[in-house]
Design a protein around this motif. Structure first.
Motif, PDB file in Angstrom:
ATOM      1  N   VAL A  40       0.848  -1.193   0.000  1.00 38.13           N
ATOM      2  CA  VAL A  40       0.000   0.000   0.000  1.00 38.13           C
ATOM      3  C   VAL A  40       0.882   1.241   0.000  1.00 38.13           C
ATOM      4  O   VAL A  40       0.644   2.192  -0.759  1.00 38.13           O
ATOM      5  CB  VAL A  40      -0.967   0.003   1.209  1.00 38.13           C
ATOM      6  N   ASP A  67      -7.321  -3.671  -2.463  1.00 36.89           N
ATOM      7  CA  ASP A  67      -8.300  -4.368  -1.630  1.00 36.89           C
ATOM      8  C   ASP A  67      -7.657  -4.827  -0.325  1.00 36.89           C
ATOM      9  O   ASP A  67      -7.852  -5.939   0.138  1.00 36.89           O
ATOM     10  CB  ASP A  67      -8.919  -5.552  -2.391  1.00 36.89           C
ATOM     11  N   TYR A  68      -6.873  -3.912   0.255  1.00 38.34           N
ATOM     12  CA  TYR A  68      -6.121  -4.209   1.473  1.00 38.34           C
ATOM     13  C   TYR A  68      -7.016  -4.133   2.704  1.00 38.34           C
ATOM     14  O   TYR A  68      -7.827  -3.232   2.845  1.00 38.34           O
ATOM     15  CB  TYR A  68      -4.966  -3.205   1.621  1.00 38.34           C
ATOM     16  N   VAL A  69      -6.837  -5.097   3.591  1.00 38.92           N
ATOM     17  CA  VAL A  69      -7.511  -5.107   4.888  1.00 38.92           C
ATOM     18  C   VAL A  69      -6.427  -5.284   5.942  1.00 38.92           C
ATOM     19  O   VAL A  69      -5.607  -6.203   5.846  1.00 38.92           O
ATOM     20  CB  VAL A  69      -8.535  -6.263   4.992  1.00 38.92           C
ATOM     21  N   LEU A 113      -5.722   5.993   0.866  1.00 37.50           N
ATOM     22  CA  LEU A 113      -7.020   5.311   0.812  1.00 37.50           C
ATOM     23  C   LEU A 113      -7.311   4.780  -0.592  1.00 37.50           C
ATOM     24  O   LEU A 113      -7.920   3.715  -0.741  1.00 37.50           O
ATOM     25  CB  LEU A 113      -8.124   6.246   1.299  1.00 37.50           C
ATOM     26  N   ARG A 114      -6.851   5.495  -1.625  1.00 38.01           N
ATOM     27  CA  ARG A 114      -7.009   4.989  -2.994  1.00 38.01           C
ATOM     28  C   ARG A 114      -6.199   3.698  -3.173  1.00 38.01           C
ATOM     29  O   ARG A 114      -6.687   2.712  -3.733  1.00 38.01           O
ATOM     30  CB  ARG A 114      -6.559   6.032  -4.019  1.00 38.01           C
ATOM     31  N   THR A 174      -5.800  10.814   0.867  1.00 31.98           N
ATOM     32  CA  THR A 174      -6.504  10.408  -0.351  1.00 31.98           C
ATOM     33  C   THR A 174      -5.697   9.368  -1.128  1.00 31.98           C
ATOM     34  O   THR A 174      -6.237   8.351  -1.568  1.00 31.98           O
ATOM     35  CB  THR A 174      -6.798  11.633  -1.243  1.00 31.98           C
ATOM     36  N   VAL A 234      -5.315   1.611  -0.837  1.00 30.65           N
ATOM     37  CA  VAL A 234      -5.999   0.576  -0.047  1.00 30.65           C
ATOM     38  C   VAL A 234      -7.128  -0.033  -0.872  1.00 30.65           C
ATOM     39  O   VAL A 234      -7.281  -1.257  -0.942  1.00 30.65           O
ATOM     40  CB  VAL A 234      -6.522   1.155   1.292  1.00 30.65           C
ATOM     41  N   ARG A 235      -7.939   0.822  -1.502  1.00 29.15           N
ATOM     42  CA  ARG A 235      -9.059   0.329  -2.330  1.00 29.15           C
ATOM     43  C   ARG A 235      -8.550  -0.468  -3.530  1.00 29.15           C
ATOM     44  O   ARG A 235      -9.053  -1.548  -3.825  1.00 29.15           O
ATOM     45  CB  ARG A 235      -9.911   1.490  -2.820  1.00 29.15           C
ATOM     46  N   GLU A 236      -7.562   0.068  -4.228  1.00 29.59           N
ATOM     47  CA  GLU A 236      -7.037  -0.596  -5.428  1.00 29.59           C
ATOM     48  C   GLU A 236      -6.447  -1.963  -5.117  1.00 29.59           C
ATOM     49  O   GLU A 236      -6.586  -2.902  -5.897  1.00 29.59           O
ATOM     50  CB  GLU A 236      -5.986   0.291  -6.097  1.00 29.59           C
TER      51      GLU A 236
END
Length: 166
Positions: free
Chosen positions: A16, A53-55, A46-47, A43, A49-51
């Protein structure tokens, strides 16, 4: 050998960070939400993280002393109407406070109860709530008192409902 903390998709906090062009500690700060980070950096992180699909790894967060506080509700049998209502009330209040509530039915097995409490102590749970009767032996009281003391030392509590005091 150092083990990298990966999420279910295989992404790490370092992945990330690389995607967002920041350090892993900056990603941690953004995800933790308790540290000031610029809007642009937040921003980008978080982008990423979304791209990806990190948890975040809940175990790693627990070791770091952050994450969702947990309450453990332990009873002999959850099928009884009064126990079910109590479990529902505890779970509802835990949710309202932002806590996770785990419910454990021991089926009257004292060793299972003690093992579960020990597991919750290792997980640094916020509180363990024991409901209903138990085998009230000197050995049980001694072990339970020791567990209560160790939970208290870790900032947790052992709550007894419908049981003799320790």
């Amino acid at each position: 050998m150092t083990r990298k903390s990966q999420d279910a998709n295989g992404s790490t906090i370092r992945d990330v960070a690389a995607r967002a062009g920041v350090s892993a500690s900056t990603v941690s700060r953004v995800l933790g939400g308790e540290y000031p980070v610029s809007t642009a950096t937040r921003t980008r992180v978080l982008r990423a993280v979304r791209e990806l699909d990190y948890v975040a790894d809940a175990r790693a967060k627990a070791v770091a002393g952050v994450g969702t506080p947990t309450l453990a509700f332990v009873l002999e049998d959850i099928t009884g109407p009064s126990f079910a209502l109590m479990a529902h009330g505890v779970e509802r209040e835990a949710t309202r406070l932002g806590h996770l509530c785990l419910v454990c039915s021991t089926e009257g097995d004292v060793q299972r109860e003690l093992d579960f409490i020990e597991t919750m102590r290792a997980q640094r749970t916020a509180a363990v709530i024991l409901v209903g009767g138990t085998a009230d032996t000197p050995e049980y009281r001694t072990r339970t008192r020791r567990i209560a003391d160790s939970l208290a030392a870790a900032g947790s509590r052992l709550v007894l409902c419908g049981r003799p005091p320790l």
